[in-house]
Design a protein around this motif. Sequence first.
Motif, PDB file in Angstrom:
ATOM      1  N   PRO A  76      -1.679  -0.821 -10.465  1.00  0.00           N
ATOM      2  CA  PRO A  76      -1.726  -2.200 -10.955  1.00  0.00           C
ATOM      3  C   PRO A  76      -0.382  -2.910 -10.925  1.00  0.00           C
ATOM      4  O   PRO A  76      -0.325  -4.120 -10.743  1.00  0.00           O
ATOM      5  CB  PRO A  76      -2.223  -2.066 -12.394  1.00  0.00           C
ATOM      6  CG  PRO A  76      -2.477  -0.635 -12.639  1.00  0.00           C
ATOM      7  CD  PRO A  76      -2.139   0.160 -11.428  1.00  0.00           C
ATOM      8  N   HIS A 132      -6.601   2.489  -2.399  1.00  0.00           N
ATOM      9  CA  HIS A 132      -6.870   1.165  -2.962  1.00  0.00           C
ATOM     10  C   HIS A 132      -5.722   0.709  -3.831  1.00  0.00           C
ATOM     11  O   HIS A 132      -5.285   1.442  -4.727  1.00  0.00           O
ATOM     12  CB  HIS A 132      -8.152   1.182  -3.793  1.00  0.00           C
ATOM     13  CG  HIS A 132      -9.372   1.276  -2.935  1.00  0.00           C
ATOM     14  ND1 HIS A 132      -9.742   0.252  -2.097  1.00  0.00           N
ATOM     15  CD2 HIS A 132     -10.258   2.279  -2.756  1.00  0.00           C
ATOM     16  CE1 HIS A 132     -10.839   0.623  -1.437  1.00  0.00           C
ATOM     17  NE2 HIS A 132     -11.158   1.846  -1.807  1.00  0.00           N
ATOM     18  N   LEU A 133      -5.270  -0.515  -3.566  1.00  0.00           N
ATOM     19  CA  LEU A 133      -4.162  -1.061  -4.346  1.00  0.00           C
ATOM     20  C   LEU A 133      -4.486  -1.146  -5.827  1.00  0.00           C
ATOM     21  O   LEU A 133      -3.595  -1.112  -6.668  1.00  0.00           O
ATOM     22  CB  LEU A 133      -3.846  -2.474  -3.844  1.00  0.00           C
ATOM     23  CG  LEU A 133      -2.782  -2.574  -2.757  1.00  0.00           C
ATOM     24  CD1 LEU A 133      -2.649  -4.011  -2.303  1.00  0.00           C
ATOM     25  CD2 LEU A 133      -1.456  -2.073  -3.296  1.00  0.00           C
ATOM     26  N   SER A 134      -5.785  -1.240  -6.144  1.00  0.00           N
ATOM     27  CA  SER A 134      -6.164  -1.387  -7.550  1.00  0.00           C
ATOM     28  C   SER A 134      -5.750  -0.169  -8.371  1.00  0.00           C
ATOM     29  O   SER A 134      -5.667  -0.233  -9.592  1.00  0.00           O
ATOM     30  CB  SER A 134      -7.671  -1.601  -7.665  1.00  0.00           C
ATOM     31  OG  SER A 134      -8.319  -0.531  -7.006  1.00  0.00           O
ATOM     32  N   GLU A 135      -5.462   0.937  -7.683  1.00  0.00           N
ATOM     33  CA  GLU A 135      -5.021   2.132  -8.425  1.00  0.00           C
ATOM     34  C   GLU A 135      -3.565   2.044  -8.858  1.00  0.00           C
ATOM     35  O   GLU A 135      -3.096   2.891  -9.610  1.00  0.00           O
ATOM     36  CB  GLU A 135      -5.217   3.370  -7.553  1.00  0.00           C
ATOM     37  CG  GLU A 135      -6.667   3.736  -7.419  1.00  0.00           C
ATOM     38  CD  GLU A 135      -6.845   4.854  -6.414  1.00  0.00           C
ATOM     39  OE1 GLU A 135      -6.059   5.811  -6.451  1.00  0.00           O
ATOM     40  OE2 GLU A 135      -7.755   4.749  -5.599  1.00  0.00           O
ATOM     41  N   SER A 189       1.157   5.767  -7.585  1.00  0.00           N
ATOM     42  CA  SER A 189      -0.085   6.329  -8.124  1.00  0.00           C
ATOM     43  C   SER A 189       0.125   7.824  -8.354  1.00  0.00           C
ATOM     44  O   SER A 189       1.150   8.387  -7.993  1.00  0.00           O
ATOM     45  CB  SER A 189      -1.228   6.121  -7.148  1.00  0.00           C
ATOM     46  OG  SER A 189      -1.093   7.045  -6.095  1.00  0.00           O
ATOM     47  N   ALA A 244       2.329   1.565  -3.417  1.00  0.00           N
ATOM     48  CA  ALA A 244       1.268   1.904  -4.372  1.00  0.00           C
ATOM     49  C   ALA A 244       0.983   3.399  -4.330  1.00  0.00           C
ATOM     50  O   ALA A 244       0.800   4.045  -5.366  1.00  0.00           O
ATOM     51  CB  ALA A 244       0.009   1.117  -4.036  1.00  0.00           C
ATOM     52  N   ARG A 292       0.100  -4.052  -7.326  1.00  0.00           N
ATOM     53  CA  ARG A 292      -0.930  -5.073  -7.085  1.00  0.00           C
ATOM     54  C   ARG A 292      -0.508  -6.410  -7.735  1.00  0.00           C
ATOM     55  O   ARG A 292      -0.599  -7.472  -7.148  1.00  0.00           O
ATOM     56  CB  ARG A 292      -2.249  -4.572  -7.698  1.00  0.00           C
ATOM     57  CG  ARG A 292      -3.355  -5.572  -7.842  1.00  0.00           C
ATOM     58  CD  ARG A 292      -4.268  -5.538  -6.662  1.00  0.00           C
ATOM     59  NE  ARG A 292      -4.095  -6.736  -5.857  1.00  0.00           N
ATOM     60  CZ  ARG A 292      -4.712  -6.952  -4.705  1.00  0.00           C
ATOM     61  NH1 ARG A 292      -5.511  -6.037  -4.196  1.00  0.00           N
ATOM     62  NH2 ARG A 292      -4.550  -8.057  -4.056  1.00  0.00           N
ATOM     63  N   GLY A 293      -0.015  -6.325  -8.970  1.00  0.00           N
ATOM     64  CA  GLY A 293       0.415  -7.528  -9.698  1.00  0.00           C
ATOM     65  C   GLY A 293       1.580  -8.218  -8.999  1.00  0.00           C
ATOM     66  O   GLY A 293       1.626  -9.442  -8.894  1.00  0.00           O
ATOM     67  N   GLU A 311       0.839  -1.209   0.000  1.00  0.00           N
ATOM     68  CA  GLU A 311       0.000   0.000   0.000  1.00  0.00           C
ATOM     69  C   GLU A 311       0.869   1.251   0.000  1.00  0.00           C
ATOM     70  O   GLU A 311       0.571   2.230  -0.684  1.00  0.00           O
ATOM     71  CB  GLU A 311      -0.946  -0.023   1.201  1.00  0.00           C
ATOM     72  CG  GLU A 311      -2.157  -0.912   0.908  1.00  0.00           C
ATOM     73  CD  GLU A 311      -2.967  -1.268   2.153  1.00  0.00           C
ATOM     74  OE1 GLU A 311      -3.961  -1.980   1.989  1.00  0.00           O
ATOM     75  OE2 GLU A 311      -2.589  -0.848   3.265  1.00  0.00           O
ATOM     76  N   ASP A 359       0.238  -9.917  -5.818  1.00  0.00           N
ATOM     77  CA  ASP A 359      -0.509 -11.131  -6.168  1.00  0.00           C
ATOM     78  C   ASP A 359       0.437 -12.266  -6.521  1.00  0.00           C
ATOM     79  O   ASP A 359       0.266 -13.406  -6.086  1.00  0.00           O
ATOM     80  CB  ASP A 359      -1.441 -10.872  -7.365  1.00  0.00           C
ATOM     81  CG  ASP A 359      -2.637 -10.017  -6.961  1.00  0.00           C
ATOM     82  OD1 ASP A 359      -2.818  -9.795  -5.748  1.00  0.00           O
ATOM     83  OD2 ASP A 359      -3.364  -9.566  -7.870  1.00  0.00           O
TER      84      ASP A 359
END
Length: 368
Positions: free
Chosen positions: A333, A328-331, A320, A316, A336-337, A313, A340
């Motif tokens: 990618p 949000h980590l989705s911001e 960002s 990230a 996030r990748g 986080e 994962d």
Amino acid sequence: MTALGERIAALIASEGPISVAQFMTLALHDRESGYYATRDPLGAAGDFVTAPEVSQMFGELIGLWIAQTWIDQGKPDRPLLVELGPGRGTLMADALRALKLVPEFREALDVVLVEASPVLERAQEDLLRNSDVAIRSVASFDDVPRNRPLFLIANEFFDALPIRQFVQTERGWCERMVSVDADGALAFALSPVPLPAGQVPASRDGAPPGGVYEMSAGGESIVEEIAHGIARDGGAALIIDYGYDKPGFGETLQAVAGHRFAGVLEAPGTRDLSAHVDFAALGDAAMRGGASVCGPVEQGALLVALGIVERAEKLARRHSSGSRWTGHLSEAPMVRGQLDRLILPDQMGTLFKALAIVPKSASTPPGF
Ligand code: SAH
């Protein structure tokens, strides 16, 4: 066949079949044409990608894990930080950067890199040249200084060590050898003489016909030595690799080239050879060495316990665009990748496992 393959076939023709372990040693480490002797296998352009090459978070968290074990053991004097098979040096570079958070440990350290490959040793030197920590390289664990608290990291080192294979037959356990077939090509062949009774651990009793037992004598003896040093002088080892925690009967020796599986005996010297690590056997070896064994635990669970999600986080936020950051980590990618890939069960999260070795008197290390 490669020139190295021709040489191995000639050796077998004159001296008889060799063990799978001897074949692996020649294919990986032959000075002229061995796989590790001649190339850097890592990264997108190479043959495989390892966790430290996926993300800086991996080496950072491992560096801090080591520092925590040093603190938990009362900050012993003159700690040695040893890495087995450091690849490009990425894990060590990330660990040493994170260790700026624990300057007392960082300043007391001497680093020793154990590396057999001259190509990777150069890559490590290039990456770590500007470090203010004393770092040196040795070719084998035997050359690591003794009598100092031993803090040790090994990521994807043990899977690269030679294994012998034994196959359950009506006659008993027979060793699988590398021979040459009628056309002069390398081929597997079973030794006609079974192993004397009692040489295969009782955990392998009841194997079905054709069941395979893989043994890494070299890996077990290094772990026993490490454990012996840790039991005597203090320290901690973290061994991370892909492997199994219960003895099985499957064969796991594999060849990889250009991120794809390939034939083990084809083109020796041009393909990475590795086998799943038998964590139960390594744990037994560590206990024989007189130390305490923790785990194995799954890589994903370990990294989450060490705070990888929080670290992701933070990264990230940096990656960002800042002003639009909502947490949000989705911001981010990319981060996030990476996260994962390291922790999810269908990626590296469960196949990879971690085993820790500490003195019997020490507390359980973080994440175990
Ligand atoms: N730890 C690194 C590299 C893994 S690849 C990473 O995670 O990215 C395996 C590493 O072990 C390479 O650096 C290879 O050269 C080294 N290696 C393999 N067999 C070895 C041996 N017998 N002695 C010392 N190093 C070895």
